[in-house]
Motif scaffolding. Structure first.
Motif, mmCIF file in Angstrom:
data_model
loop_
_atom_site.group_PDB
_atom_site.id
_atom_site.type_symbol
_atom_site.label_atom_id
_atom_site.label_comp_id
_atom_site.label_asym_id
_atom_site.label_seq_id
_atom_site.Cartn_x
_atom_site.Cartn_y
_atom_site.Cartn_z
ATOM 1 N N ALA A 152 0.653 -1.110 -0.015
ATOM 2 C CA ALA A 152 -0.060 -0.080 0.088
ATOM 3 C C ALA A 152 0.675 1.260 0.072
ATOM 4 O O ALA A 152 0.278 2.295 -0.715
ATOM 5 N N ALA A 153 2.211 1.034 0.578
ATOM 6 C CA ALA A 153 3.171 2.273 0.812
ATOM 7 C C ALA A 153 3.686 2.561 -0.715
ATOM 8 O O ALA A 153 4.608 3.486 -0.768
ATOM 9 N N GLY A 154 3.629 1.543 -1.563
ATOM 10 C CA GLY A 154 4.118 1.494 -2.929
ATOM 11 C C GLY A 154 5.498 0.911 -2.801
ATOM 12 O O GLY A 154 6.519 1.128 -3.949
ATOM 13 N N LEU A 155 5.830 0.113 -1.954
ATOM 14 C CA LEU A 155 7.216 -0.681 -1.710
ATOM 15 C C LEU A 155 7.061 -2.039 -2.508
ATOM 16 O O LEU A 155 8.018 -2.698 -2.770
ATOM 17 N N GLY A 156 5.879 -2.571 -2.863
ATOM 18 C CA GLY A 156 5.664 -3.730 -3.439
ATOM 19 C C GLY A 156 5.785 -3.822 -4.616
ATOM 20 O O GLY A 156 5.983 -2.871 -5.587
ATOM 21 N N PRO A 157 5.866 -4.896 -5.336
ATOM 22 C CA PRO A 157 5.814 -6.188 -4.592
ATOM 23 C C PRO A 157 7.002 -6.934 -4.043
ATOM 24 O O PRO A 157 7.995 -6.728 -4.613
ATOM 25 N N ILE A 158 6.809 -7.304 -2.925
ATOM 26 C CA ILE A 158 7.870 -7.755 -1.742
ATOM 27 C C ILE A 158 7.705 -9.047 -1.362
ATOM 28 O O ILE A 158 6.504 -9.353 -1.180
ATOM 29 N N THR A 159 8.759 -9.773 -1.506
ATOM 30 C CA THR A 159 8.779 -11.090 -0.783
ATOM 31 C C THR A 159 8.979 -10.996 0.658
ATOM 32 O O THR A 159 10.086 -10.422 1.118
ATOM 33 N N VAL A 160 8.169 -11.380 1.388
ATOM 34 C CA VAL A 160 8.490 -11.278 2.974
ATOM 35 C C VAL A 160 8.522 -12.804 3.433
ATOM 36 O O VAL A 160 7.980 -13.538 3.322
ATOM 37 N N ARG A 161 9.950 -12.919 4.114
ATOM 38 C CA ARG A 161 10.235 -14.099 4.761
ATOM 39 C C ARG A 161 10.155 -13.799 6.380
ATOM 40 O O ARG A 161 10.734 -12.588 6.664
ATOM 41 N N VAL A 162 9.751 -14.540 7.193
ATOM 42 C CA VAL A 162 9.852 -14.452 8.630
ATOM 43 C C VAL A 162 10.429 -15.694 9.173
ATOM 44 O O VAL A 162 10.256 -16.726 9.206
ATOM 45 N N ILE A 163 11.377 -15.340 10.149
ATOM 46 C CA ILE A 163 12.139 -16.173 10.864
ATOM 47 C C ILE A 163 11.869 -15.958 12.221
ATOM 48 O O ILE A 163 11.794 -14.990 12.985
ATOM 49 N N THR A 164 11.688 -17.288 12.833
ATOM 50 C CA THR A 164 11.207 -17.323 14.432
ATOM 51 C C THR A 164 12.430 -18.142 14.771
ATOM 52 O O THR A 164 13.217 -19.003 14.393
ATOM 53 N N PRO A 165 12.792 -18.144 16.340
ATOM 54 C CA PRO A 165 13.839 -19.032 16.600
ATOM 55 C C PRO A 165 13.738 -20.384 16.443
ATOM 56 O O PRO A 165 14.768 -21.077 16.351
ATOM 57 N N ALA A 166 12.515 -20.949 16.475
ATOM 58 C CA ALA A 166 12.198 -22.313 16.152
ATOM 59 C C ALA A 166 12.685 -22.757 14.765
ATOM 60 O O ALA A 166 13.034 -23.788 14.295
ATOM 61 N N ALA A 167 12.773 -21.546 14.020
ATOM 62 C CA ALA A 167 13.049 -22.055 12.571
ATOM 63 C C ALA A 167 14.479 -22.296 12.243
ATOM 64 O O ALA A 167 14.825 -23.122 11.421
ATOM 65 N N GLY A 168 15.321 -21.806 13.001
ATOM 66 C CA GLY A 168 16.883 -22.062 12.675
ATOM 67 C C GLY A 168 17.487 -21.370 11.720
ATOM 68 O O GLY A 168 16.743 -20.489 10.970
ATOM 69 N N VAL A 169 18.385 -21.928 10.972
ATOM 70 C CA VAL A 169 19.287 -21.411 9.829
ATOM 71 C C VAL A 169 18.331 -21.835 8.687
ATOM 72 O O VAL A 169 18.184 -23.087 8.594
#
Length: 233
Positions: A195-212
């Motif tokens: 909506a802010a005009g920065l897309g399209p963007i790929t978003v990846r989310v890392i949680t502690p359980a996900a590791g490397v």
């Protein structure tokens, strides 16, 4: 030939000037590219900070079911001892605190237009026991007083609450909640960025359980905050 030799120094100077101008133009183009990337990174931090600031308890999952419990009320004297079997419905929600996510928790890759967000571990809420729908399978005792019945109901609720907490803390359930958190946060982040005009963007989310993942090591990357701090003044 003699004429060429006479103008050779001037040709060298001209070539040097042309090379210098080309180098300066390339340098300015690179500086502008970096400036654009930093501005874009700053925009991402501002947008997501505003989006996440009030998300201290973002719900990312829930488990529910029933628990069979057996409880005993010893009574004042042995003859008043009673027990009860009951089935108690329960539910436990999982939440994620996004208000603690700071600039150091973002990684922006301009070339790939990929944003990686590091978020905290999900936490299980206090179990919710549905006492109104508790089903009594059987009560035993020579004489079950009204007080004993109240005690049995209270003990059943306490035991079911404790067991529900154990179920919520099981690794498989926590892992599922973490995986769901990744999708929830990615969707939450993608909408305002586009909506802010920065897309399209790929978003990846890392949680502690996900590791490397994908051969990356998080601690060797430069955060947006670090890049901005190193920016020439």
């Amino acid at each position: 030939m003699e004429g060429l030799k006479r103008y050779w120094p001037l040709l060298l100077i001209a070539l040097g000037l042309i090379g210098g101008i080309m180098w300066w133009q390339d340098k300015r183009a690179e500086e502008r590219r970096v400036e654009e990337q930093l501005a874009q990174a700053q925009g991402i931090v501002r947008v997501l900070s505003a989006t996440f600031s009030n998300k201290a308890a973002l719900k990312v999952g829930e488990i529910n079911g029933t628990l069979d419990v057996t409880v005993v009320d010893p009574g004042a004297v042995p003859i008043l001892r009673s027990s009860q079997k009951a089935t108690v419905p329960y539910s436990v929600g999982y939440t994620l605190n996004l208000s603690d996510v700071g600039a150091d928790d973002y990684r922006w890759e301009p070339a790939a237009r990929t944003l990686t967000i590091r978020v905290p571990t999900v936490t299980a809420e206090a179990p919710n026991v549905d006492e109104a729908n508790r089903a009594v399978a059987g009560t035993s005792g020579i004489f079950v007083t009204r007080g004993a019945s109240a005690n049995l109901a209270r003990r059943a609720s306490q035991l079911a609450t404790a067991k529900a907490g154990e179920v919520a803390a099981e690794p498989a359930n926590l892992a599922k909640a973490q995986q769901n958190a990744e999708k929830v946060v990615a969707d939450l982040a993608r909408t305002p960025l586009e909506a802010a005009g920065l897309g399209p963007i790929t978003v990846r989310v890392i949680t502690p359980a996900a590791g490397v993942r994908d051969g990356e090591r998080w601690d060797v990357s430069r955060s947006i905050e670090q890049v901005l701090a190193d920016r020439p003044r």
